[in-house]
Design a protein around this motif. Structure first.
Motif, mmCIF file in Angstrom:
data_model
loop_
_atom_site.group_PDB
_atom_site.id
_atom_site.type_symbol
_atom_site.label_atom_id
_atom_site.label_comp_id
_atom_site.label_asym_id
_atom_site.label_seq_id
_atom_site.Cartn_x
_atom_site.Cartn_y
_atom_site.Cartn_z
ATOM 1 N N THR A 58 -4.202 19.465 -47.628
ATOM 2 C CA THR A 58 -4.675 18.892 -46.373
ATOM 3 C C THR A 58 -6.200 18.868 -46.443
ATOM 4 O OG1 THR A 58 -4.855 21.031 -45.242
ATOM 5 C CG2 THR A 58 -2.722 19.902 -45.122
ATOM 6 N N ARG A 59 -6.828 18.139 -45.528
ATOM 7 C CA ARG A 59 -8.293 18.119 -45.522
ATOM 8 C C ARG A 59 -8.847 19.517 -45.280
ATOM 9 N NH1 ARG A 59 -12.162 14.693 -45.852
ATOM 10 N NH2 ARG A 59 -10.688 12.964 -45.928
ATOM 11 N N GLU A 60 -8.182 20.279 -44.398
ATOM 12 C CA GLU A 60 -8.646 21.632 -44.098
ATOM 13 C C GLU A 60 -8.532 22.537 -45.328
ATOM 14 O OE1 GLU A 60 -7.777 19.478 -40.499
ATOM 15 O OE2 GLU A 60 -6.506 19.909 -42.236
ATOM 16 N N GLN A 61 -7.433 22.407 -46.076
ATOM 17 C CA GLN A 61 -7.258 23.210 -47.287
ATOM 18 C C GLN A 61 -8.319 22.856 -48.328
ATOM 19 O OE1 GLN A 61 -3.241 22.081 -48.158
ATOM 20 N NE2 GLN A 61 -2.342 23.861 -47.162
ATOM 21 N N ALA A 62 -8.586 21.561 -48.505
ATOM 22 C CA ALA A 62 -9.575 21.129 -49.493
ATOM 23 C C ALA A 62 -10.973 21.607 -49.107
ATOM 24 C CB ALA A 62 -9.550 19.607 -49.636
ATOM 25 N N THR A 150 0.313 26.378 -52.689
ATOM 26 C CA THR A 150 0.828 26.670 -51.360
ATOM 27 C C THR A 150 2.243 26.116 -51.284
ATOM 28 O OG1 THR A 150 0.356 26.562 -48.967
ATOM 29 C CG2 THR A 150 0.041 24.539 -50.234
ATOM 30 N N TRP A 151 2.962 26.474 -50.232
ATOM 31 C CA TRP A 151 4.309 25.939 -50.044
ATOM 32 C C TRP A 151 4.649 25.976 -48.563
ATOM 33 C CZ3 TRP A 151 8.587 29.102 -48.487
ATOM 34 C CH2 TRP A 151 8.296 30.465 -48.384
ATOM 35 N N SER A 152 5.599 25.152 -48.195
ATOM 36 C CA SER A 152 6.082 25.112 -46.814
ATOM 37 C C SER A 152 7.552 25.493 -46.781
ATOM 38 C CB SER A 152 5.926 23.707 -46.215
ATOM 39 O OG SER A 152 4.583 23.438 -45.895
ATOM 40 N N ALA A 153 7.914 26.289 -45.779
ATOM 41 C CA ALA A 153 9.324 26.555 -45.506
ATOM 42 C C ALA A 153 9.820 25.440 -44.599
ATOM 43 C CB ALA A 153 9.480 27.911 -44.825
ATOM 44 N N LEU A 154 10.890 24.778 -44.992
ATOM 45 C CA LEU A 154 11.347 23.573 -44.298
ATOM 46 C C LEU A 154 12.309 23.926 -43.159
ATOM 47 C CD1 LEU A 154 11.779 21.296 -47.420
ATOM 48 C CD2 LEU A 154 9.907 21.287 -45.776
ATOM 49 N N GLY A 155 11.731 24.502 -42.102
ATOM 50 C CA GLY A 155 12.490 24.744 -40.880
ATOM 51 C C GLY A 155 12.424 23.524 -39.977
ATOM 52 N N TYR A 156 12.387 23.753 -38.670
ATOM 53 C CA TYR A 156 12.213 22.634 -37.733
ATOM 54 C C TYR A 156 11.056 22.975 -36.802
ATOM 55 C CZ TYR A 156 14.627 25.417 -34.109
ATOM 56 O OH TYR A 156 14.977 26.392 -33.210
ATOM 57 N N ILE A 241 6.531 20.612 -41.088
ATOM 58 C CA ILE A 241 5.503 20.831 -42.105
ATOM 59 C C ILE A 241 4.568 21.888 -41.526
ATOM 60 C CG2 ILE A 241 3.668 19.807 -43.479
ATOM 61 C CD1 ILE A 241 6.429 18.783 -44.205
ATOM 62 N N GLU A 242 4.672 23.100 -42.038
ATOM 63 C CA GLU A 242 4.027 24.248 -41.399
ATOM 64 C C GLU A 242 2.518 24.088 -41.239
ATOM 65 O OE1 GLU A 242 6.609 28.119 -42.484
ATOM 66 O OE2 GLU A 242 5.674 27.132 -44.203
ATOM 67 N N SER A 243 1.846 23.603 -42.279
ATOM 68 C CA SER A 243 0.391 23.491 -42.199
ATOM 69 C C SER A 243 -0.021 22.474 -41.146
ATOM 70 C CB SER A 243 -0.191 23.115 -43.559
ATOM 71 O OG SER A 243 0.330 21.884 -44.019
ATOM 72 N N GLU A 244 0.759 21.394 -40.987
ATOM 73 C CA GLU A 244 0.443 20.382 -39.974
ATOM 74 C C GLU A 244 0.646 20.938 -38.563
ATOM 75 O OE1 GLU A 244 -0.889 17.284 -40.337
ATOM 76 O OE2 GLU A 244 -1.157 17.919 -42.409
ATOM 77 N N VAL A 245 1.712 21.726 -38.382
ATOM 78 C CA VAL A 245 1.948 22.339 -37.075
ATOM 79 C C VAL A 245 0.836 23.332 -36.756
ATOM 80 C CG1 VAL A 245 3.498 23.821 -35.734
ATOM 81 C CG2 VAL A 245 4.436 21.972 -37.147
ATOM 82 N N ALA A 300 -4.033 31.479 -46.017
ATOM 83 C CA ALA A 300 -3.009 31.953 -45.082
ATOM 84 C C ALA A 300 -3.582 32.101 -43.684
ATOM 85 C CB ALA A 300 -2.431 33.281 -45.568
ATOM 86 N N GLY A 301 -4.861 32.511 -43.599
ATOM 87 C CA GLY A 301 -5.503 32.608 -42.295
ATOM 88 C C GLY A 301 -5.662 31.258 -41.622
ATOM 89 N N GLN A 302 -5.626 30.213 -42.425
ATOM 90 C CA GLN A 302 -5.727 28.847 -41.915
ATOM 91 C C GLN A 302 -4.358 28.281 -41.520
ATOM 92 O OE1 GLN A 302 -6.675 25.546 -44.741
ATOM 93 N NE2 GLN A 302 -8.691 25.555 -43.796
ATOM 94 N N GLY A 303 -3.287 29.023 -41.858
ATOM 95 C CA GLY A 303 -1.947 28.578 -41.495
ATOM 96 C C GLY A 303 -1.095 28.100 -42.646
ATOM 97 N N SER A 304 -1.582 28.244 -43.891
ATOM 98 C CA SER A 304 -0.835 27.773 -45.066
ATOM 99 C C SER A 304 -0.258 28.965 -45.824
ATOM 100 C CB SER A 304 -1.750 26.973 -45.997
ATOM 101 O OG SER A 304 -2.312 25.870 -45.324
ATOM 102 N N ARG A 305 0.976 28.867 -46.252
ATOM 103 C CA ARG A 305 1.606 29.962 -46.980
ATOM 104 C C ARG A 305 0.984 30.147 -48.364
ATOM 105 N NH1 ARG A 305 6.530 32.145 -45.071
ATOM 106 N NH2 ARG A 305 7.266 31.068 -43.196
#
Length: 350
Positions: A58-62, A150-156, A241-245, A300-305
């Protein structure tokens, strides 16, 4: 929050990366790099910069990566943040032409990276803490030159102004039975959605058919779901998408991610240095830094696993045991695509 037009572009780009990237021609062997850390840093500083093609970030991650790297090493990071598909196409063109502008790339598409790795287009990252990466997030035999960061857990996802945490569905069956409006990403245009449905075929084969007859809004990309939830058009988003949420929540949107009981799909994002990088030492150093515990904790502090077992999940994200995760290899996802798309259209629409 991405617009509908941006979301469509994201989806289309990722789809191209999933289906159209051919292996590049093999290039000459890359220059040897120092094995000593101090010598590698010294050479990277002489190179003066590093260029990242950020398709999987994401832009924030970069931005987090660029800022942290420059603080630590004094080396500026130029990053191009575009869709995974656009970065894949540009990288393919550069490799084919033998004129590489990117030093490091990130993609959500493992199959493209695997093809480039086989063609010796990727550089050995020589990451010292590779063994700490969570098992299952990347193929281990033979060890690839690309690595998950990084990775996302695909919940809802859901809108907390409409649904409280206490009343959110606790199982996939409960979710499918809710008389609510679902925003569902189209697997024909979204790589994340395609991976999600491939995982759900193992987790609960009856889940997709159970959505038939429910009110569903089909989105062209999983990244568009946060916008549909935030505006109140839908109650639940599939997949989350966890990072987007997390990014939407930072901007004040009433969104959350839930993880039903039992197994959960997982979607990694990958990074790799290019073998013909103009700044090879800085490229290797950037990949190493991306996987350092310090950066992984900031991420992780930014919301990404984090991909490291030593780093806890982001605040508000559930700690998921490894035996709950379902990860489908990219080639298997691709092989199921036609069948999954047909099933999606029959049960959800689009």
């Amino acid at each position: 929050m991405p617009s509908a037009r941006l979301a469509a572009a994201l989806a289309t780009g990722l789809l191209v990366a999933l289906t159209a990237c051919a292996p590049p021609p093999e290039n000459p062997a890359p220059a040897e790099l120092p094995t000593d850390e101090a010598a590698l840093v010294a050479q990277a500083k002489k190179e003066g910069q590093v260029v990242l093609g950020a398709g999987g970030h994401t832009r924030e991650q970069a931005q987090l990566l660029a800022d942290g790297f420059q603080r630590k090493y004094g080396i500026p990071v130029k990053f191009i943040r575009e869709t995974s598909g656009d970065i894949a196409r540009k990288t393919q063109a550069q490799l084919t032409a033998g004129a590489v502008d990117f030093d490091v790339i990130s993609l959500n598409d493992e199959s493209t990276l695997r093809a480039w790795d086989a063609a010796k287009a990727l550089a050995d990252p020589a990451v010292p803490n590779r063994v700490q990466i969570l098992s299952g997030l990347v193929n281990s035999s033979p060890a690839p030159r690309y690595l998950p960061f990084t990775w996302s857990a695909l919940g809802y996802s859901y809108n907390t102004s409409r649904i409280s945490e206490a009343s959110a569905p606790k199982t996939w069956a409960d979710l499918a039975a809710r008389p609510s409006t679902f925003a569902v990403s189209d697997p024909g245009t979204s790589g994340a959605a395609l991976t999600y449905l491939a995982c759900m075929q193992q987790i609960d084969p009856g889940f997709l058919p159970a959505l038939k007859g429910r009110r569903s809004l089909v989105a062209s990309s999983a990244l568009a779901l946060t916008q549909m939830l935030a505006t109140g058009e839908a109650d639940f988003g599939l997949p989350a998408i966890e990072s987007e949420v997390a990014n939407a929540r930072r901007h004040g949107e009433p969104l959350a991610v839930a993880y039903p009981e039992g197994r959960i799909g997982a979607l990694p994002s990958f990074a790799a240095g290019l073998a013909q990088a103009k700044h090879p030492a800085a490229a290797r150093l950037l990949v190493r830094y991306q996987l350092s515990e310090d950066l992984q904790r900031e991420q992780a502090g930014q919301g990404s696993r984090s991909v490291l077992g030593t780093v806890p999940p982001p605040q508000g994200a559930e700690q998921l045991a490894a035996d709950r995760l379902v990860m489908i290899p990219a080639d298997q996802v691709k092989a199921q695509k036609a069948e999954l798309v047909r099933a999606f259209k029959a049960n959800v629409g689009g």
